[in-house]
Motif scaffolding. Structure first.
Motif, PDB file in Angstrom:
ATOM      1  N   GLY A 137       0.824  -1.210   0.000  1.00 37.06           N
ATOM      2  CA  GLY A 137       0.000   0.000   0.000  1.00 37.06           C
ATOM      3  C   GLY A 137       0.851   1.250   0.000  1.00 37.06           C
ATOM      4  N   LEU A 138       0.359   2.260   0.677  1.00 37.17           N
ATOM      5  CA  LEU A 138       1.070   3.529   0.747  1.00 37.17           C
ATOM      6  C   LEU A 138       1.143   4.010   2.186  1.00 37.17           C
ATOM      7  CD1 LEU A 138      -1.172   3.903  -1.950  1.00 37.17           C
ATOM      8  CD2 LEU A 138       0.693   5.457  -2.447  1.00 37.17           C
ATOM      9  N   LEU A 139       2.227   4.723   2.484  1.00 41.68           N
ATOM     10  CA  LEU A 139       2.436   5.325   3.798  1.00 41.68           C
ATOM     11  C   LEU A 139       2.578   6.826   3.617  1.00 41.68           C
ATOM     12  CD1 LEU A 139       3.155   5.181   6.883  1.00 41.68           C
ATOM     13  CD2 LEU A 139       5.552   4.942   6.141  1.00 41.68           C
ATOM     14  N   GLY A 140       1.889   7.590   4.444  1.00 45.10           N
ATOM     15  CA  GLY A 140       1.979   9.040   4.332  1.00 45.10           C
ATOM     16  C   GLY A 140       1.894   9.710   5.679  1.00 45.10           C
ATOM     17  N   TYR A 141       2.181  11.021   5.671  1.00 45.56           N
ATOM     18  CA  TYR A 141       2.112  11.829   6.886  1.00 45.56           C
ATOM     19  C   TYR A 141       1.575  13.212   6.521  1.00 45.56           C
ATOM     20  CZ  TYR A 141       5.250   8.251   8.797  1.00 45.56           C
ATOM     21  OH  TYR A 141       5.809   7.066   9.193  1.00 45.56           O
ATOM     22  N   PHE A 142       0.972  13.866   7.485  1.00 45.39           N
ATOM     23  CA  PHE A 142       0.552  15.251   7.319  1.00 45.39           C
ATOM     24  C   PHE A 142       0.447  15.875   8.709  1.00 45.39           C
ATOM     25  CE2 PHE A 142      -3.285  12.769   7.855  1.00 45.39           C
ATOM     26  CZ  PHE A 142      -4.120  13.549   8.656  1.00 45.39           C
ATOM     27  N   ALA A 143       0.260  17.185   8.767  1.00 45.06           N
ATOM     28  CA  ALA A 143       0.129  17.888  10.039  1.00 45.06           C
ATOM     29  C   ALA A 143      -1.298  18.389  10.196  1.00 45.06           C
ATOM     30  CB  ALA A 143       1.112  19.045  10.111  1.00 45.06           C
ATOM     31  N   SER A 144      -1.745  18.503  11.439  1.00 50.13           N
ATOM     32  CA  SER A 144      -3.098  18.975  11.705  1.00 50.13           C
ATOM     33  C   SER A 144      -3.188  19.482  13.137  1.00 50.13           C
ATOM     34  CB  SER A 144      -4.115  17.843  11.495  1.00 50.13           C
ATOM     35  OG  SER A 144      -5.426  18.271  11.818  1.00 50.13           O
ATOM     36  N   ASN A 145      -4.077  20.461  13.346  1.00 54.33           N
ATOM     37  CA  ASN A 145      -4.372  20.906  14.711  1.00 54.33           C
ATOM     38  C   ASN A 145      -5.780  20.473  15.111  1.00 54.33           C
ATOM     39  OD1 ASN A 145      -5.793  22.647  13.052  1.00 54.33           O
ATOM     40  ND2 ASN A 145      -5.391  24.465  14.282  1.00 54.33           N
ATOM     41  N   ARG A 146      -6.226  19.351  14.565  1.00 55.45           N
ATOM     42  CA  ARG A 146      -7.534  18.796  14.901  1.00 55.45           C
ATOM     43  C   ARG A 146      -7.601  18.431  16.376  1.00 55.45           C
ATOM     44  NH1 ARG A 146      -7.773  13.794  10.958  1.00 55.45           N
ATOM     45  NH2 ARG A 146      -6.979  15.441   9.589  1.00 55.45           N
ATOM     46  N   LYS A 147      -8.817  18.254  16.852  1.00 55.84           N
ATOM     47  CA  LYS A 147      -8.998  17.894  18.261  1.00 55.84           C
ATOM     48  C   LYS A 147      -8.373  16.528  18.556  1.00 55.84           C
ATOM     49  CE  LYS A 147     -13.263  20.520  19.026  1.00 55.84           C
ATOM     50  NZ  LYS A 147     -14.709  20.439  19.374  1.00 55.84           N
ATOM     51  N   GLY A 148      -7.923  16.385  19.796  1.00 58.72           N
ATOM     52  CA  GLY A 148      -7.376  15.109  20.231  1.00 58.72           C
ATOM     53  C   GLY A 148      -5.886  14.978  20.062  1.00 58.72           C
ATOM     54  N   GLY A 149      -5.210  16.061  19.628  1.00 59.41           N
ATOM     55  CA  GLY A 149      -3.772  16.004  19.448  1.00 59.41           C
ATOM     56  C   GLY A 149      -3.012  16.193  20.753  1.00 59.41           C
ATOM     57  N   LYS A 150      -1.697  16.128  20.642  1.00 61.66           N
ATOM     58  CA  LYS A 150      -0.841  16.249  21.820  1.00 61.66           C
ATOM     59  C   LYS A 150      -0.318  17.666  22.010  1.00 61.66           C
ATOM     60  CE  LYS A 150       0.679  11.469  21.222  1.00 61.66           C
ATOM     61  NZ  LYS A 150       1.799  10.567  20.854  1.00 61.66           N
ATOM     62  N   GLY A 151      -0.292  18.457  20.919  1.00 60.25           N
ATOM     63  CA  GLY A 151       0.251  19.801  20.997  1.00 60.25           C
ATOM     64  C   GLY A 151      -0.557  20.756  20.158  1.00 60.25           C
ATOM     65  N   LYS A 152       0.081  21.861  19.795  1.00 60.88           N
ATOM     66  CA  LYS A 152      -0.614  22.868  18.987  1.00 60.88           C
ATOM     67  C   LYS A 152      -0.921  22.311  17.604  1.00 60.88           C
ATOM     68  CE  LYS A 152       1.654  26.665  21.429  1.00 60.88           C
ATOM     69  NZ  LYS A 152       2.571  27.811  21.310  1.00 60.88           N
ATOM     70  N   ASP A 153       0.093  21.793  16.950  1.00 61.92           N
ATOM     71  CA  ASP A 153      -0.059  21.061  15.693  1.00 61.92           C
ATOM     72  C   ASP A 153       0.670  19.747  15.855  1.00 61.92           C
ATOM     73  OD1 ASP A 153      -1.287  23.295  14.263  1.00 61.92           O
ATOM     74  OD2 ASP A 153       0.700  24.183  14.368  1.00 61.92           O
ATOM     75  N   ASP A 154       0.047  18.674  15.419  1.00 66.18           N
ATOM     76  CA  ASP A 154       0.642  17.347  15.513  1.00 66.18           C
ATOM     77  C   ASP A 154       0.864  16.783  14.119  1.00 66.18           C
ATOM     78  OD1 ASP A 154       0.545  17.496  18.233  1.00 66.18           O
ATOM     79  OD2 ASP A 154      -0.786  15.776  18.524  1.00 66.18           O
ATOM     80  N   ILE A 155       1.787  15.840  14.033  1.00 62.78           N
ATOM     81  CA  ILE A 155       1.983  15.080  12.801  1.00 62.78           C
ATOM     82  C   ILE A 155       1.204  13.779  12.912  1.00 62.78           C
ATOM     83  CG2 ILE A 155       3.642  13.909  11.315  1.00 62.78           C
ATOM     84  CD1 ILE A 155       5.715  15.962  12.229  1.00 62.78           C
ATOM     85  N   TYR A 156       0.457  13.482  11.866  1.00 65.85           N
ATOM     86  CA  TYR A 156      -0.326  12.253  11.804  1.00 65.85           C
ATOM     87  C   TYR A 156       0.213  11.384  10.671  1.00 65.85           C
ATOM     88  CZ  TYR A 156      -3.719  14.398  14.937  1.00 65.85           C
ATOM     89  OH  TYR A 156      -4.333  14.976  16.023  1.00 65.85           O
ATOM     90  N   GLY A 157       0.271  10.091  10.920  1.00 68.14           N
ATOM     91  CA  GLY A 157       0.615   9.147   9.871  1.00 68.14           C
ATOM     92  C   GLY A 157      -0.643   8.491   9.341  1.00 68.14           C
TER      93      GLY A 157
END
Length: 648
Positions: free
Chosen positions: A394-414
């Motif tokens: 398949g594919l692996l990717g990452y992006f950043a978001s400040n959606r609810k439930g994160g650990k900081g101001k902006d988090d990186i999601y895989g």
């Protein structure tokens, strides 16, 4: 303060041009706070000034922007509307903020009303992008939506973490974790951004997070890395400095430059301007183009995506704007190319909320419509900086978001996914060409696409150059229809193999102008044919006659509603009765050939032989004439009986 505003005080404040030292140059407290990105304090100060009636037009616009940045969308929209009604201080970028403010208030009627007032100032590409994405998001595309496995990276911190980048089996990213306790970036209330590295695990999570030490040492911002495997180099942004200290322009602004650091090798400053920030570099190993975002004066709104040509990373051209298909009245950042598609983030007004991630197919002469990736990649918050690569099955990717439930101001999601993100589309583009005349292109032709149930999928009008473009969600079968008054209608069904073959190429639509195919003869409109002749006494169609009659076949295919009468005449030689029979047989032979060649019998209302009834010259019975003069009376006409009502 909300997560949306956190990113605007960190990512946007630093990456869209950081301002230092403005305070001592401004007399108004509101201006001081505004240009230091302390927007709530700016609101309080400006409102105090406003109560005394001392705000300038620019300060009133600053107040609207401050309302917008503090998410007071109701006051922002009211203030923008008041400014819009008084003068032309607002530009396309402010129109975008205005539309976003109205959208946040869920005032659809007011949003549509304001959009109708300002849409003429937007490029047609933007309006096409908007309509496509609005329909996509409103109708939903769950049948086309992929199943994502999205996870919050274990390496995130309570600070801002964003801008992931692949570095072989490692993941680089930017973070506001404080490195130098003596230096603090006040607008973000955290450390200056630095680049970190981590090891990618088989699960997509990361381990061994540590400061990336392969770059030139600096105490100030270094962020948004991109690794080029071809050049074995890191492209990244950093604060403009001089002798180790921040460097400012004449207005007290400190901007960001783009540099290239060869791993274990030389450092090179690529793009620098004290008054303009460059950020989010992406180097395309395939063609040597260096993409980035910047806020140049020629932008379509806020920040736009550009590219420059390079020679192994060395800049060789002026920046080239990606154009209105990609760039909008909002801000576009974080370009990333994967398998002939451009991924980027935008806060254009028709998205889900803040920044959304879009995908645009790269075409030979530009880009396809940017398609909102939708949920769960995009949310009502800020989602940006997507990267992706093939990984296993398949594919692996990452992006950043400040959606609810994160650990900081902006988090990186895989995320892991089986297929390439982004709705698959079909693009029809090319020119409408007049095949009956001088092959000139035809403007103002209505071109539409239809599904097999008779529902219209998309419609456009060819431009002044006769060019058209339509892009729709993928269909395995469809019908293309092109029409313009006094031109032939073009209708063609396409099946899957034909549609797949059309991608990344052009399809010219052939049409014929009615007036090119007909002429006036003997007081009536006839199909334009060269003169042809039967052998004396014969009704047999020779090759020359058949070649001319092919034009009639083509004419009827182009204009199937035409009603025809076949008329055949002869000269005065021979008996009158014989000539009537001969011309009738010739007209019948012509009709028979046309019907056998595909002309519906119902299109030919009459086939008549007139014998020698209509002699066109003085070569009547008993008059000596040269053969050439007799031949003028030997003729066949295909008359269009309903010419006067054909286009009513």
């Amino acid at each position: 303060m909300s997560q949306v505003k956190n990113i605007q005080l960190t990512l946007w404040a630093c990456l869209l041009g950081m301002v230092f030292g403005f305070a001592q140059k401004r007399n108004s407290p509101g201006d001081v706070f505004f240009f230091q990105y302390e927007y709530q304090k700016a609101v309080d100060a400006y409102e105090k000034q406003l109560s005394k009636g001392v705000l300038t037009k620019q300060q009133f616009l600053n107040l609207a922007d401050a309302y917008f940045e503090t998410e007071n969308f109701e006051k922002a929209s009211k203030t923008y509307m008041e400014i819009f009604g008084k003068d032309s201080l607002m530009d396309a970028h402010h129109y975008n903020k205005m539309l976003r403010s109205l959208s946040q208030n869920s005032n659809t009627d007011q949003t549509n009303g304001f959009l109708s007032k300002v849409s003429s100032s937007f490029p047609k590409e933007l309006m096409e992008n908007m309509e496509f994405n609005k329909q996509l998001l409103e109708n939903g595309s769950q049948e086309n939506q992929l199943e994502y496995d999205i996870f919050n990276l274990n390496g995130n911190s309570p600070q801002t973490d964003f801008a992931p980048s692949f570095y072989d089996d490692k993941l680089l990213f930017s973070s506001g974790r404080q490195v130098n306790k003596k230096l603090r970036y006040e607008p973000g209330n955290e450390g200056y951004f630095h680049i970190y590295e981590s090891n990618i695990q088989p699960t997509g999570l990361v381990a061994s997070v540590q400061l990336f030490k392969s770059l030139k040492d600096t105490d100030y911002h270094e962020a948004t890395p991109f690794y080029s495997s071809k050049l074995n180099s890191i492209f990244y942004v950093l604060s403009n400095t001089e002798n180790g200290e921040l460097a400012f322009d004449s207005n007290g602004k400190n901007a960001l430059a783009i540099a290239k650091q060869a791993i274990g090798g030389s450092y090179q400053l690529l793009l620098k301007d004290l008054s303009t920030s460059f950020y989010y570099p992406f180097y395309d190993d395939a063609n040597g183009k260096l993409y980035f975002s910047a806020d140049f004066e020629d932008s379509y709104g806020g920040t736009d995506i550009y590219y420059v040509y390079t020679n192994n990373g060395q800049v060789m051209s002026a920046p080239i704007n990606l154009g209105p298909r990609i760039n909008s009245p909002g801000n576009e950042v974080a370009p990333y190319i994967f398998e002939n598609s451009l991924y980027f983030a935008s806060d254009v007004f028709y998205g889900l909320g803040g920044m959304d991630i879009y995908k645009s197919n790269i075409e030979d002469d530009g880009f396809g419509i940017p398609i909102n990736l939708g949920e769960p990649i995009n949310t009502e918050f800020d989602d940006f900086g997507m990267i992706i690569r093939n990984e296993g099955d398949g594919l692996l990717g990452y992006f950043a978001s400040n959606r609810k439930g994160g650990k900081g101001k902006d988090d990186i999601y895989g995320f892991k996914v089986d297929e390439k993100p982004g709705l698959k589309t079909i693009t029809f583009k090319g020119a409408v060409v007049n095949q009956s005349g001088s092959s000139q292109t035809v403007p103002n032709v209505e071109v539409s696409l239809w599904d097999m149930n008779g529902a219209m999928l998309a419609k456009t009008i060819s431009d002044e150059n006769g060019e058209y473009r339509l892009e729709i969600p993928y269909e395995s079968e469809l019908v293309l229809d092109a029409s313009k008054e006094r031109y032939s209608r073009y209708i063609k069904k396409f099946v899957q193999d034909e549609l797949d073959a059309l991608q990344n190429t052009t399809f010219d639509i052939p049409v014929s102008l009615y007036d090119d195919l007909v002429e006036e003869r003997e007081g009536q409109k006839v199909v334009k044919l060269n003169d042809f002749y039967f052998k004396t006494g014969s009704t047999q169609l020779n090759d020359d006659i058949k070649e001319e009659l092919t034009k009639v076949v083509d004419f009827v295919q182009a204009f199937p509603d035409a009603q025809l009468r076949i008329e055949t005449y002869t000269d005065s030689r021979g008996g009158s009765s014989t000539n009537f029979k001969l011309t009738q047989a010739r007209s019948d032979a012509i009709k028979k050939y046309l019907v056998e060649s595909g002309v519906p019998a119902t299109s030919i209302l009459y086939s008549i032989g007139y014998g020698e009834d209509k002699i066109l010259n003085n070569c009547t019975n008993g008059v000596f004439c040269l053969e050439t003069l007799h031949r003028k009376n030997q003729r066949s006409l295909v008359v269009i009986l309903n010419d006067n009502v054909l286009f009513d």
